[in-house]
Design a protein around this motif. Structure first.
Motif, PDB file in Angstrom:
ATOM      1  N   MET A 205      10.865   6.466 -15.467  1.00 39.69           N
ATOM      2  CA  MET A 205      11.858   7.351 -15.537  1.00 39.69           C
ATOM      3  C   MET A 205      12.958   7.040 -16.665  1.00 39.69           C
ATOM      4  N   GLU A 206      13.194   5.693 -16.985  1.00 38.42           N
ATOM      5  CA  GLU A 206      14.285   5.238 -17.653  1.00 38.42           C
ATOM      6  C   GLU A 206      13.760   5.444 -19.163  1.00 38.42           C
ATOM      7  N   GLU A 207      12.519   5.751 -19.354  1.00 42.29           N
ATOM      8  CA  GLU A 207      12.051   6.140 -20.672  1.00 42.29           C
ATOM      9  C   GLU A 207      12.356   7.513 -20.876  1.00 42.29           C
ATOM     10  N   SER A 208      12.100   8.307 -19.989  1.00 42.36           N
ATOM     11  CA  SER A 208      12.633   9.651 -20.224  1.00 42.36           C
ATOM     12  C   SER A 208      13.921  10.030 -20.487  1.00 42.36           C
ATOM     13  N   ILE A 209      14.753   9.104 -19.692  1.00 43.71           N
ATOM     14  CA  ILE A 209      16.133   9.359 -19.791  1.00 43.71           C
ATOM     15  C   ILE A 209      16.695   8.938 -21.261  1.00 43.71           C
ATOM     16  N   GLU A 210      15.962   7.667 -21.703  1.00 43.03           N
ATOM     17  CA  GLU A 210      16.270   7.257 -23.172  1.00 43.03           C
ATOM     18  C   GLU A 210      15.820   8.412 -24.141  1.00 43.03           C
ATOM     19  N   GLN A 211      14.598   9.028 -23.977  1.00 38.90           N
ATOM     20  CA  GLN A 211      14.079  10.053 -24.831  1.00 38.90           C
ATOM     21  C   GLN A 211      14.846  11.275 -24.867  1.00 38.90           C
ATOM     22  N   ILE A 212      15.416  11.594 -24.028  1.00 43.47           N
ATOM     23  CA  ILE A 212      16.141  12.804 -23.772  1.00 43.47           C
ATOM     24  C   ILE A 212      17.580  12.476 -24.453  1.00 43.47           C
ATOM     25  N   LEU A 213      18.151  11.433 -24.055  1.00 38.50           N
ATOM     26  CA  LEU A 213      19.550  10.989 -24.543  1.00 38.50           C
ATOM     27  C   LEU A 213      19.386  11.021 -25.968  1.00 38.50           C
TER      28      LEU A 213
END
Ligand code: DC
Length: 224
Positions: A205-213
């Motif tokens: 999840m943290e990777e997805s958040i970073e990617q989207i940010l």
């Protein structure tokens, strides 16, 4: 006002990611699925068939749905009652998908959704935000992940909440909901032409958040 639209199928991580983006930017996070869930809950609690327009449409006359923001967190009210927890019950997912296929239900919720974006910078998630509700959103993301991974995430989420669920049943429900949501006649789930596709399969999840940010920040720099 700036609007960020995040659409995609159930379980792709929209709400967690949208909430994190909103928090980072100081925007209001609006979860539009909660509105369809509140209507699904109202019809379900009456003991009626949530897929039958002949019962759902008249029921709308007795339904008032509101979103209130308490310390930045969205709460959903159905006729003055806080139903924020009740709408998360697993059986309400299909009820919401059923009522959302009825055009009168979508019309009923349309202005309410738009009004938040008129008065606030928003991150709004749903199925038709980039295509129908906020077609002029400055940033549009279409978030997806494989059905198996989405069912597995849902299994973990519900099990953690103490709900008894079976993975294969959840997978079948995810597929059924994808089918319903993308094949309905009005405002079906589909990627807007100008949306950026992000597949979160295999990501933490943290990777997805970073990617989207990263996508959002770059896009905001380009357009504002
Ligand atoms: O995002 P969710 O799982 O809470 O949404 C519940 C249902 O509501 C979903 O199956 C389809 C419908 N929905 C919709 O049709 N349009 C939206 N903008 C948001 C949700």
């Amino acid at each position: 006002m700036t609007a960020i639209a995040i659409d995609g199928p159930a379980g792709a991580g929209k709400s967690t990611i949208a909430r994190a983006v909103a928090q980072k930017l100081g925007y209001l996070y609006v979860d539009t699925g909660a509105l369809y869930r509140a209507i699904g809950l109202a019809v379900f609690e009456q003991g009626d068939d949530t897929a039958d327009p002949d019962v759902v449409i008249p029921a709308l006359k007795q339904i008032k749905v509101e979103l209130r923001f308490i310390d930045g967190e969205q709460r959903v009210f159905l006729n003055g009652r806080d139903v924020s927890a009740d709408i998360r019950r697993n059986e309400i997912s299909m009820a919401a998908s059923n009522v959302s296929a009825i055009p009168a239900v979508r019309e009923f919720l349309f202005e309410l959704q738009r009004s938040f974006a008129k008065n606030n910078h928003v991150v709004m998630d749903g199925r038709d935000i980039g295509t129908v509700v906020l077609p002029h959103a400055q940033v549009k993301i279409f978030l997806t992940a494989s059905a198996e991974e989405r069912a597995r995430r849902r299994f973990e989420e519900l099990t953690q909440k103490g709900q008894q669920v079976d993975y294969d049943t959840l997978l079948a429900e995810v597929r059924q909901r994808d089918y319903n949501d993308s094949h309905r006649a009005v405002a079906p789930l589909k990627q807007a032409d100008d949306a950026i596709l992000a597949d979160t399969t295999g990501n933490r999840m943290e990777e997805s958040i970073e990617q989207i940010l990263k996508i959002v920040e770059k896009r905001l720099c380009d357009v504002i």
